[in-house]
Design a protein around this motif. Sequence first.
Motif, PDB file in Angstrom:
ATOM      1  N   ALA A  25      -3.252 -24.481 -42.431  1.00 45.63           N
ATOM      2  CA  ALA A  25      -4.239 -25.615 -42.818  1.00 45.63           C
ATOM      3  C   ALA A  25      -5.130 -24.762 -43.863  1.00 45.63           C
ATOM      4  O   ALA A  25      -5.579 -25.281 -45.047  1.00 45.63           O
ATOM      5  CB  ALA A  25      -5.131 -25.854 -41.780  1.00 45.63           C
ATOM      6  N   VAL A  26      -5.397 -23.503 -43.889  1.00 49.90           N
ATOM      7  CA  VAL A  26      -6.359 -22.647 -45.008  1.00 49.90           C
ATOM      8  C   VAL A  26      -5.512 -23.104 -46.325  1.00 49.90           C
ATOM      9  O   VAL A  26      -6.032 -23.376 -47.207  1.00 49.90           O
ATOM     10  CB  VAL A  26      -6.660 -21.341 -44.533  1.00 49.90           C
ATOM     11  CG1 VAL A  26      -7.083 -20.559 -45.647  1.00 49.90           C
ATOM     12  CG2 VAL A  26      -7.480 -21.384 -43.198  1.00 49.90           C
ATOM     13  N   GLY A  27      -4.269 -22.679 -46.473  1.00 45.08           N
ATOM     14  CA  GLY A  27      -3.469 -22.965 -47.490  1.00 45.08           C
ATOM     15  C   GLY A  27      -3.037 -24.239 -48.136  1.00 45.08           C
ATOM     16  O   GLY A  27      -2.867 -24.496 -49.095  1.00 45.08           O
ATOM     17  N   LEU A  28      -3.561 -25.207 -47.075  1.00 47.93           N
ATOM     18  CA  LEU A  28      -3.155 -26.721 -47.588  1.00 47.93           C
ATOM     19  C   LEU A  28      -4.598 -27.315 -48.154  1.00 47.93           C
ATOM     20  O   LEU A  28      -4.528 -28.435 -48.640  1.00 47.93           O
ATOM     21  CB  LEU A  28      -2.698 -27.347 -46.287  1.00 47.93           C
ATOM     22  CG  LEU A  28      -1.235 -26.883 -45.917  1.00 47.93           C
ATOM     23  CD1 LEU A  28      -0.953 -27.513 -44.601  1.00 47.93           C
ATOM     24  CD2 LEU A  28      -0.256 -27.209 -47.018  1.00 47.93           C
ATOM     25  N   GLY A  32     -11.515 -27.743 -54.353  1.00 47.64           N
ATOM     26  CA  GLY A  32     -13.029 -28.245 -54.127  1.00 47.64           C
ATOM     27  C   GLY A  32     -13.344 -28.320 -52.300  1.00 47.64           C
ATOM     28  O   GLY A  32     -14.350 -28.634 -52.092  1.00 47.64           O
ATOM     29  N   VAL A  33     -12.294 -27.766 -51.720  1.00 42.97           N
ATOM     30  CA  VAL A  33     -12.289 -27.769 -50.210  1.00 42.97           C
ATOM     31  C   VAL A  33     -12.075 -26.399 -49.756  1.00 42.97           C
ATOM     32  O   VAL A  33     -11.033 -25.626 -50.049  1.00 42.97           O
ATOM     33  CB  VAL A  33     -11.345 -28.714 -49.598  1.00 42.97           C
ATOM     34  CG1 VAL A  33     -11.340 -28.553 -47.903  1.00 42.97           C
ATOM     35  CG2 VAL A  33     -11.609 -30.086 -50.020  1.00 42.97           C
ATOM     36  N   GLU A  34     -13.093 -25.735 -48.901  1.00 42.49           N
ATOM     37  CA  GLU A  34     -13.183 -24.450 -48.544  1.00 42.49           C
ATOM     38  C   GLU A  34     -12.949 -24.647 -46.855  1.00 42.49           C
ATOM     39  O   GLU A  34     -13.739 -25.058 -46.319  1.00 42.49           O
ATOM     40  CB  GLU A  34     -14.272 -23.785 -48.960  1.00 42.49           C
ATOM     41  CG  GLU A  34     -14.323 -22.407 -48.322  1.00 42.49           C
ATOM     42  CD  GLU A  34     -15.678 -21.464 -48.479  1.00 42.49           C
ATOM     43  OE1 GLU A  34     -16.251 -20.978 -47.362  1.00 42.49           O
ATOM     44  OE2 GLU A  34     -16.265 -21.755 -49.457  1.00 42.49           O
ATOM     45  N   LEU A  35     -11.828 -24.068 -46.527  1.00 43.26           N
ATOM     46  CA  LEU A  35     -11.505 -24.242 -45.133  1.00 43.26           C
ATOM     47  C   LEU A  35     -11.304 -22.979 -44.486  1.00 43.26           C
ATOM     48  O   LEU A  35     -10.564 -22.113 -44.946  1.00 43.26           O
ATOM     49  CB  LEU A  35     -10.074 -24.776 -44.856  1.00 43.26           C
ATOM     50  CG  LEU A  35      -9.820 -25.493 -43.615  1.00 43.26           C
ATOM     51  CD1 LEU A  35      -8.786 -26.783 -43.407  1.00 43.26           C
ATOM     52  CD2 LEU A  35      -9.339 -24.352 -42.392  1.00 43.26           C
ATOM     53  N   GLU A 171      -1.440 -31.272 -43.782  1.00 40.86           N
ATOM     54  CA  GLU A 171      -2.100 -31.535 -45.069  1.00 40.86           C
ATOM     55  C   GLU A 171      -2.765 -32.940 -45.045  1.00 40.86           C
ATOM     56  O   GLU A 171      -3.935 -33.071 -45.794  1.00 40.86           O
ATOM     57  CB  GLU A 171      -0.931 -31.206 -46.240  1.00 40.86           C
ATOM     58  CG  GLU A 171      -1.883 -31.815 -47.666  1.00 40.86           C
ATOM     59  CD  GLU A 171      -0.761 -31.255 -48.746  1.00 40.86           C
ATOM     60  OE1 GLU A 171      -1.308 -30.475 -49.703  1.00 40.86           O
ATOM     61  OE2 GLU A 171       0.452 -31.454 -48.547  1.00 40.86           O
ATOM     62  N   THR A 172      -2.067 -33.898 -44.585  1.00 38.59           N
ATOM     63  CA  THR A 172      -2.876 -35.197 -44.557  1.00 38.59           C
ATOM     64  C   THR A 172      -4.076 -35.270 -43.592  1.00 38.59           C
ATOM     65  O   THR A 172      -5.017 -35.745 -44.033  1.00 38.59           O
ATOM     66  CB  THR A 172      -1.711 -36.284 -43.696  1.00 38.59           C
ATOM     67  OG1 THR A 172      -0.441 -36.282 -44.565  1.00 38.59           O
ATOM     68  CG2 THR A 172      -2.343 -37.388 -43.472  1.00 38.59           C
ATOM     69  N   VAL A 173      -3.842 -34.542 -42.434  1.00 35.62           N
ATOM     70  CA  VAL A 173      -5.015 -34.547 -41.885  1.00 35.62           C
ATOM     71  C   VAL A 173      -6.397 -33.439 -42.498  1.00 35.62           C
ATOM     72  O   VAL A 173      -7.629 -34.327 -42.476  1.00 35.62           O
ATOM     73  CB  VAL A 173      -4.748 -33.602 -40.268  1.00 35.62           C
ATOM     74  CG1 VAL A 173      -6.259 -33.032 -39.531  1.00 35.62           C
ATOM     75  CG2 VAL A 173      -3.836 -34.252 -39.529  1.00 35.62           C
ATOM     76  N   VAL A 174      -5.998 -32.524 -43.155  1.00 32.57           N
ATOM     77  CA  VAL A 174      -6.955 -32.033 -43.768  1.00 32.57           C
ATOM     78  C   VAL A 174      -7.439 -32.682 -45.029  1.00 32.57           C
ATOM     79  O   VAL A 174      -8.703 -32.500 -45.021  1.00 32.57           O
ATOM     80  CB  VAL A 174      -6.206 -30.666 -44.417  1.00 32.57           C
ATOM     81  CG1 VAL A 174      -7.370 -29.918 -45.421  1.00 32.57           C
ATOM     82  CG2 VAL A 174      -5.891 -29.519 -43.300  1.00 32.57           C
TER      83      VAL A 174
END
Length: 187
Positions: A25-28, A32-35, A171-174
């Motif tokens: 998920a981090v890579g997806l 502008g989004v920091e996971l 990726e959709t969830v993220v």
Amino acid sequence: MTTRILALVGSLRSGSHNRQLAEAAVGLAAEGVELEIFEGLSDIPFYNEDIDVPGNEPAAALKFREAAGQADGFLLFTPEYNGTIPAVLKNAIDWASRPMGEGVFVAKPIAIVGTAYGQYGGVWAQDEARKAAGIAGGVVLEDAKLSVPESVIRFAERHPREDTEITEKLETVVKQLADAASQPVAA
């Protein structure tokens, strides 16, 4: 402006498939989004109101609350232990829920996903985590879901980030979570 998502992984096992799912998920996360995966859930003592004293909270709990307080949203990864949520994740939710009505989850979006050995992918644990996170004040995204069954077989020889079907769904969830987290919080 960066949207900050804090990931909590309910499995402490080295080689955990839920941990691997969180790494994927981090890579997806889009630009502008920091996971970020929170490190240290195992260090937080079990919630006890006697030790949750303002100015004297346990250091690990304070570290968690500070990180969670800076997050715009949360992505919880849960395995299923005996048909329910693992204690370490429930404990994090308990710490996040206090002080009552003012905890770090209040009014922030939360998505809950996971993988488990069983044929349903841990849906019971995910449902329990959704319930607890919602009661803790979070805005649970009921449509942002991912349950991956038979993790031991599916990820026996590959990391979840190498599974196109899973990465597309994750990726959709993220994206759903990041979109919700980028919206102004209602007063």
